[in-house]
Write a protein that holds these residues in place. Structure first.
Motif, PDB file in Angstrom:
ATOM      1  N   GLU A  48      37.143  50.294  33.217  1.00 11.05           N
ATOM      2  CA  GLU A  48      37.573  48.830  33.675  1.00 11.05           C
ATOM      3  C   GLU A  48      36.583  47.862  33.328  1.00 11.05           C
ATOM      4  OE1 GLU A  48      38.209  48.635  37.868  1.00 11.05           O
ATOM      5  OE2 GLU A  48      39.421  46.797  37.521  1.00 11.05           O
ATOM      6  N   VAL A  49      37.006  46.531  33.215  1.00 14.14           N
ATOM      7  CA  VAL A  49      36.058  45.383  32.871  1.00 14.14           C
ATOM      8  C   VAL A  49      36.563  44.717  33.955  1.00 14.14           C
ATOM      9  CG1 VAL A  49      35.724  43.498  31.703  1.00 14.14           C
ATOM     10  CG2 VAL A  49      35.983  45.649  30.488  1.00 14.14           C
ATOM     11  N   LEU A  50      35.486  44.280  34.967  1.00 12.40           N
ATOM     12  CA  LEU A  50      35.844  43.637  36.125  1.00 12.40           C
ATOM     13  C   LEU A  50      35.129  42.286  36.096  1.00 12.40           C
ATOM     14  CD1 LEU A  50      36.386  44.977  39.632  1.00 12.40           C
ATOM     15  CD2 LEU A  50      34.438  43.324  39.458  1.00 12.40           C
ATOM     16  N   LEU A  51      35.650  40.926  36.264  1.00 14.99           N
ATOM     17  CA  LEU A  51      34.957  40.010  36.437  1.00 14.99           C
ATOM     18  C   LEU A  51      34.758  39.786  37.783  1.00 14.99           C
ATOM     19  CD1 LEU A  51      36.566  37.815  33.655  1.00 14.99           C
ATOM     20  CD2 LEU A  51      34.792  39.473  33.400  1.00 14.99           C
ATOM     21  N   LEU A  52      33.453  39.292  38.339  1.00 17.54           N
ATOM     22  CA  LEU A  52      33.168  38.874  39.576  1.00 17.54           C
ATOM     23  C   LEU A  52      32.974  37.413  39.402  1.00 17.54           C
ATOM     24  CD1 LEU A  52      32.699  40.652  42.145  1.00 17.54           C
ATOM     25  CD2 LEU A  52      30.486  40.810  41.470  1.00 17.54           C
ATOM     26  N   VAL A  53      34.016  36.497  40.065  1.00 14.31           N
ATOM     27  CA  VAL A  53      34.037  35.129  40.112  1.00 14.31           C
ATOM     28  C   VAL A  53      33.862  34.590  41.631  1.00 14.31           C
ATOM     29  CG1 VAL A  53      35.215  35.109  37.865  1.00 14.31           C
ATOM     30  CG2 VAL A  53      36.371  34.729  39.963  1.00 14.31           C
ATOM     31  N   GLY A  54      33.394  33.144  41.250  1.00 14.22           N
ATOM     32  CA  GLY A  54      33.303  32.402  42.801  1.00 14.22           C
ATOM     33  C   GLY A  54      32.160  31.391  42.497  1.00 14.22           C
ATOM     34  N   PRO A  55      32.386  30.526  43.670  1.00 12.14           N
ATOM     35  CA  PRO A  55      31.285  29.312  43.723  1.00 12.14           C
ATOM     36  C   PRO A  55      30.027  29.886  43.753  1.00 12.14           C
ATOM     37  CG  PRO A  55      32.597  29.380  45.496  1.00 12.14           C
ATOM     38  CD  PRO A  55      33.274  30.305  44.603  1.00 12.14           C
ATOM     39  N   SER A  56      28.821  29.040  43.390  1.00 15.15           N
ATOM     40  CA  SER A  56      27.631  29.298  43.643  1.00 15.15           C
ATOM     41  C   SER A  56      27.315  29.460  45.050  1.00 15.15           C
ATOM     42  CB  SER A  56      26.700  28.138  43.307  1.00 15.15           C
ATOM     43  OG  SER A  56      26.811  27.854  41.777  1.00 15.15           O
ATOM     44  N   GLY A 224      39.178  40.099  31.372  1.00 14.07           N
ATOM     45  CA  GLY A 224      39.016  41.079  32.525  1.00 14.07           C
ATOM     46  C   GLY A 224      40.262  41.794  32.905  1.00 14.07           C
ATOM     47  N   ASP A 225      40.194  43.042  33.189  1.00 13.72           N
ATOM     48  CA  ASP A 225      41.180  43.889  33.760  1.00 13.72           C
ATOM     49  C   ASP A 225      41.567  43.435  35.378  1.00 13.72           C
ATOM     50  OD1 ASP A 225      41.542  45.595  31.682  1.00 13.72           O
ATOM     51  OD2 ASP A 225      39.576  46.669  32.416  1.00 13.72           O
ATOM     52  N   ARG A 226      40.548  43.248  35.820  1.00 14.06           N
ATOM     53  CA  ARG A 226      40.731  42.578  37.311  1.00 14.06           C
ATOM     54  C   ARG A 226      39.797  41.463  37.532  1.00 14.06           C
ATOM     55  NH1 ARG A 226      39.966  46.085  42.098  1.00 14.06           N
ATOM     56  NH2 ARG A 226      38.541  46.996  40.855  1.00 14.06           N
ATOM     57  N   ILE A 227      39.820  40.440  38.162  1.00 20.60           N
ATOM     58  CA  ILE A 227      39.102  39.332  38.416  1.00 20.60           C
ATOM     59  C   ILE A 227      38.887  39.238  40.098  1.00 20.60           C
ATOM     60  CG2 ILE A 227      38.776  36.946  38.239  1.00 20.60           C
ATOM     61  CD1 ILE A 227      40.776  37.017  35.941  1.00 20.60           C
TER      62      ILE A 227
END
Lengths: 246, 377
Positions: A48-56, A224-227
């Motif tokens: 899996e390629v997982l992206l971890l996103v969000g504001p600073s 991303g497979d999941r974000i």
């Protein structure tokens, strides 16, 4: 494929490469103690390629550090390859990182006095592989990344994209199971960033491997497979690839 | 990782050269000053080493070889009566005035030795025969005397000059160790030394003695002191007594000690600061290495390798430069310069200390380094 996080560990370690449960982390003392992670559950499956996103300030880099075992959580547990990271001693954590994890940093952090191939060989040298064998393996990885002509160049002579490819080669040369990437495209132009993430995606899709990418870069969300969206120290939303957040 | 450590060290040319310069300077300063100091101390013992005798007997209150406290003439026979003495002979030693043929005066260290045995004569005779001292008016003069008393064109075998208005004739030219006071050594017989020096109640400066087989010089010196109440020392003991007196009564020890300390501090400051800067500037890289899986112990070994490598090179260059200085500035005995192996070992230990302390400062920084800093942009 992946599922929504659950509050207890799923013991199917053949499927899950990373499992985090109830991870909390605060910085500071007393009145100025600031909670950064407020009970995070997260699973990353093999392949899996997982992206971890969000504001600073949402806690994504702190979560990455806790998963990597370079920052201690206050509570909760992280398991990688079935191994409980908090239960490892400091030296065992170091060995675990050395043997199973690969890192890619926003600022590359290449050693400025080492050539591209020497930089890529560093993880093998840390493992005690002979200089000759380490350089040969690093050369092969760099060659696969289209850097065969730039082996002897010092980092100062490389473009941002080339430096990041050396950093990726350094992360991959030891065949790690989990690749942890912190803003890998933040210092790159769009086209180069796209190419870099494509390479990371290809790595993550290999069986028995997984990639976690912390990013602000919306242009790479397609990989991303999941974000996983983080907000105020919690997982706010999990979006599967190509979906609009809702 | 030794390879990486050395590449990091040599790759940062400016800091490497700064470190090397600091350690080289420090080594050179300590070796050079230490060698000059020991050269001076060697010169201070020349009154002993230029007279070859195993045991020296003097006044019990004597402090150093140049401090003449004349003994009664009977001291020779008193010493001879001590069991274990093979022979005991008189020695005259004193600073006198020589008048040159051009009318100038020059101070000399006059040494009067036993005429029958010539015990107390110098090791090396450059010209002439030392046995000719037994002939009338004869003296032997050292290489410094040739220089001081008019040069080789004016002073040679057969040349005459005056000591306290008594005519003497050069029959031999000898090689001696320069003295602290830098007076030329002039050798003659004990009897002639007494005859050319002003009248005094006592003129016997020292009694030289030798132990019989089976008795060590130390043992004989102890026996002579116990049985006669005179001061008795082996050649080595008397040498150290002289050095000790100079260190206690002149500023030489403090002066050289301060310079050596300064060399140590300068080396410490430059290498410590440069090494610390080197570490601080590479903190993200060290952090990355830690994150990747390098232990603090591994990083510490890298730092120590870097430190000791540059220390070793700096030591080599520093000793080389100091030796070159000694060979050029000190050639022909113009400068007291004696580079000894204990000094070189001492400097190596000092440099190890400098490198170790410099490394520890950096290692402490790395030990506290959180690898998580690499994820902070």
């Amino acid at each position: 494929m992946s599922q929504n996080p659950v509050s207890t560990f799923d013991n199917d370690s053949a499927h899950w490469l990373v499992q985090a449960r109830g991870v909390t982390k605060s910085f500071g003392e007393g009145a100025i103690r600031i909670p950064v992670l407020k009970g995070v559950d997260l699973d990353v499956a093999r392949g899996e390629v997982l992206l971890l996103v969000g504001p600073s300030g949402s806690g994504k880099t702190t979560l990455l550090s806790v998963i990597a075992g370079i920052l201690e959580s206050d509570e909760g547990e992280v398991r990688i390859l079935g191994e409980s990271i908090p239960e490892l001693s400091a030296s065992d954590k170091t060995k675990f990182r050395r043997d199973h994890l690969g890192f890619i940093f926003q600022q590359y952090h290449l050693l400025p006095t080492l050539t591209a191939v020497e930089n890529a060989a560093v993880p093998l040298l840390i493992r005690g592989v002979s200089k000759h064998d380490a350089l040969a393996q690093a050369e092969a990885v760099l060659g696969n990344m289209g850097m065969g002509e730039r082996l002897a160049a010092l980092p100062t002579r490389l473009s941002g994209g080339e430096q990041q490819r050396v950093a990726i080669a350094r992360a991959l040369v030891g065949n790690p199971k989990l690749l942890l990437c912190d803003e890998p495209t933040a210092s790159l132009d769009g086209e180069t960033g796209h190419r870099i993430v494509q390479q990371l995606h290809d790595v993550g899709k290999q069986p028995d491997r997984a990639v976690i990418i912390v990013t602000h870069d919306t242009r790479i969300f397609e990989f991303g497979d999941r974000i996983v969206h983080m907000e105020d120290g919690r997982v706010d939303q999990i979006q599967h690839g190509q979906e609009e957040p809702g | 990782m030794n390879y990486v450590a050395l590449k990091m060290l040599f790759g940062d040319r400016a800091k490497y050269l700064m470190l090397l310069a600091g350690l080289t300077f420090s080594t050179m300063l300590i070796v050079q000053q230490g060698s000059i100091f020991w050269g001076l101390m060697t010169w201070s013992q020349s009154g002993i080493t230029n007279v070859n005798a195993p045991v020296w007997v003097a006044d019990s209150n004597i402090n150093q070889v140049e401090e003449i406290k004349p003994l009664a003439d009977t001291a020779v026979t008193v010493v001879r009566s001590v069991p274990g003495v093979e022979w005991a002979l008189p020695l005259y030693k004193g600073v006198q005035r020589a008048r040159l043929r051009d009318g100038n005066y020059e101070q000399i260290a006059l040494v009067g030795i036993d005429s029958s045995t010539l015990i107390g004569r110098p090791h090396t005779v450059l010209e002439g025969k030392i046995e000719d001292l037994r002939s009338p008016e004869a003296v032997a003069i050292d290489q410094l005397g040739i220089e001081r008393l008019g040069g080789p064109e004016n002073i040679y075998l057969g040349t005459t000059f005056e000591i306290n208005d008594h005519r003497v004739r050069v029959v031999a030219i000898v090689k001696t160790q320069k003295s602290f006071q830098n007076f030329p050594f002039v050798y003659t017989t004990y009897e002639r030394a007494l005859s050319v020096t002003p009248e005094e109640r006592r003129k016997l400066s020292y009694v030289l003695a030798n132990p019989v087989s089976g008795v060590s010089p130390e043992e004989l010196a102890r026996r002579i002191h116990e049985q006669t109440g005179l001061g008795a020392f082996t050649e080595e003991q008397f040498g150290w007594k002289t050095v000790q007196w100079i260190l206690q009564n002149t500023g030489i020890g403090v002066n050289f000690g301060t310079t050596v300390l300064l060399g140590f501090i300068v080396g410490m400051a430059i290498s410590g600061q440069t090494f610390y800067l080197f570490t601080v500037e590479n903190l993200p890289q060290f952090g990355a290495l830690k994150a990747i899986g390098a232990s603090t112990g591994m990083l510490a070994r890298m730092i120590l390798l870097q430190s000791f490598t540059v220390g070793f090179i700096g030591y080599g260059i520093g000793v080389g430069l100091a030796t070159l200085f000694g060979l050029t500035a000190g050639s022909g005995g113009r400068l007291p310069f004696k580079e000894t192996w204990p000094l070189l070992v001492g400097v190596a230990v000092a440099l190890l200390l400098i490198c170790s302390i410099s490394s520890v400062i950096s290692i402490r920084k790395l030990a506290k380094l959180e690898p998580a800093i690499v994820f902070r942009g």
